[in-house]
Design a protein around this motif. Structure first.
Motif, mmCIF file in Angstrom:
data_model
loop_
_atom_site.group_PDB
_atom_site.id
_atom_site.type_symbol
_atom_site.label_atom_id
_atom_site.label_comp_id
_atom_site.label_asym_id
_atom_site.label_seq_id
_atom_site.Cartn_x
_atom_site.Cartn_y
_atom_site.Cartn_z
ATOM 1 N N PHE A 86 0.851 -1.185 0.000
ATOM 2 C CA PHE A 86 0.000 0.000 0.000
ATOM 3 C C PHE A 86 0.886 1.233 0.000
ATOM 4 O O PHE A 86 1.684 1.441 0.911
ATOM 5 C CB PHE A 86 -0.931 0.025 1.221
ATOM 6 C CG PHE A 86 -1.827 1.219 1.232
ATOM 7 C CD1 PHE A 86 -2.863 1.342 0.324
ATOM 8 C CD2 PHE A 86 -1.620 2.248 2.138
ATOM 9 C CE1 PHE A 86 -3.684 2.454 0.319
ATOM 10 C CE2 PHE A 86 -2.438 3.367 2.152
ATOM 11 C CZ PHE A 86 -3.472 3.471 1.234
ATOM 12 N N VAL A 140 0.976 5.029 0.467
ATOM 13 C CA VAL A 140 0.174 6.072 1.106
ATOM 14 C C VAL A 140 0.090 7.314 0.222
ATOM 15 O O VAL A 140 -0.981 7.897 0.065
ATOM 16 C CB VAL A 140 0.756 6.433 2.497
ATOM 17 C CG1 VAL A 140 -0.037 7.534 3.154
ATOM 18 C CG2 VAL A 140 0.805 5.202 3.379
ATOM 19 N N LYS A 141 1.220 7.725 -0.371
ATOM 20 C CA LYS A 141 1.243 8.931 -1.205
ATOM 21 C C LYS A 141 0.322 8.798 -2.411
ATOM 22 O O LYS A 141 -0.445 9.700 -2.719
ATOM 23 C CB LYS A 141 2.670 9.226 -1.675
ATOM 24 C CG LYS A 141 3.621 9.619 -0.577
ATOM 25 C CD LYS A 141 5.032 9.788 -1.129
ATOM 26 C CE LYS A 141 6.030 9.955 0.007
ATOM 27 N NZ LYS A 141 7.417 9.931 -0.495
ATOM 28 N N GLU A 142 0.422 7.690 -3.094
ATOM 29 C CA GLU A 142 -0.366 7.480 -4.311
ATOM 30 C C GLU A 142 -1.721 6.831 -4.039
ATOM 31 O O GLU A 142 -2.548 6.711 -4.935
ATOM 32 C CB GLU A 142 0.432 6.623 -5.292
ATOM 33 C CG GLU A 142 1.706 7.292 -5.758
ATOM 34 C CD GLU A 142 2.536 6.395 -6.664
ATOM 35 O OE1 GLU A 142 2.032 5.353 -7.127
ATOM 36 O OE2 GLU A 142 3.706 6.744 -6.899
ATOM 37 N N LYS A 143 -1.926 6.407 -2.802
ATOM 38 C CA LYS A 143 -3.156 5.722 -2.400
ATOM 39 C C LYS A 143 -3.473 4.535 -3.322
ATOM 40 O O LYS A 143 -4.579 4.386 -3.828
ATOM 41 C CB LYS A 143 -4.321 6.703 -2.351
ATOM 42 C CG LYS A 143 -4.150 7.757 -1.279
ATOM 43 C CD LYS A 143 -5.381 8.611 -1.170
ATOM 44 C CE LYS A 143 -5.400 9.517 -0.046
ATOM 45 N NZ LYS A 143 -4.614 10.459 0.375
ATOM 46 N N THR A 144 -2.448 3.720 -3.524
ATOM 47 C CA THR A 144 -2.613 2.529 -4.365
ATOM 48 C C THR A 144 -2.311 1.271 -3.558
ATOM 49 O O THR A 144 -1.420 1.254 -2.715
ATOM 50 C CB THR A 144 -1.668 2.561 -5.586
ATOM 51 O OG1 THR A 144 -0.326 2.708 -5.130
ATOM 52 C CG2 THR A 144 -2.029 3.678 -6.536
ATOM 53 N N ASN A 165 -5.695 -1.904 -6.682
ATOM 54 C CA ASN A 165 -6.852 -1.236 -6.075
ATOM 55 C C ASN A 165 -8.158 -2.031 -6.172
ATOM 56 O O ASN A 165 -9.217 -1.476 -6.450
ATOM 57 C CB ASN A 165 -7.047 0.150 -6.681
ATOM 58 C CG ASN A 165 -5.913 1.082 -6.334
ATOM 59 O OD1 ASN A 165 -5.281 0.944 -5.295
ATOM 60 N ND2 ASN A 165 -5.637 2.015 -7.217
#
Length: 145
Positions: A86, A88-92, A115
């Motif tokens: 996961f 966090v920055k790219e939310k992937t 995702n």
């Protein structure tokens, strides 16, 4: 005629006794093979991964785990590794599962999903899958027989 029936009866009785004895022996052997598979999977997992979770340099949080199964139908020890990352920055979220015959060190298939959507890659031997459900259906004969 009675002698023939007597011989057939004795043969069937002896066949049944030997089958029963073999069946008990097979259970013991199967138990030992399951134990050996479990230990081997743990060794391979520890060899390939130092930890079950860590932080990558890019900030991604990674977790990895496994489950194993001795498949007596094909007499093989399979390991299913699940690797999740996961960012966090790219939310992937990327989730990869690999099905491996650990004694032959042979990969049977891979599923990579981004995702929770359609797989980026999903294949078992020569079969391509298009969803997580399809992947689960294709690995079931290896992980549940």
């Amino acid at each position: 005629m009675k002698i023939i029936f007597l011989i057939i009866g004795i043969f069937l009785f002896m066949t049944n006794l030997s089958f029963t004895a073999d069946h008990k022996l097979d259970r013991k052997q199967i138990y030992e093979l399951k134990e050996k598979c479990s230990k081997r999977a743990e060794e391979v997992f520890k060899r390939d991964y130092n930890s079950s979770s860590w932080q990558e340099e890019d900030g991604s949080h990674v977790t990895v785990n496994f489950r194993n199964h001795y498949n007596r139908k094909v007499n093989k020890c399979f390991m299913l590794t699940a690797y999740s990352s996961f960012n966090v920055k790219e939310k992937t979220l990327i989730r990869t599962e690999d099905l491996i015959d650990i004694n032959e060190n042979r990969k049977y298939g891979t599923s990579t999903i981004l995702n929770h959507n359609k797989p980026i890659e999903c294949v078992i031997l020569d079969k391509i899958c298009n969803s997580k459900n399809e992947w689960n259906r294709l690995i079931k004969p290896y992980m549940e027989e």
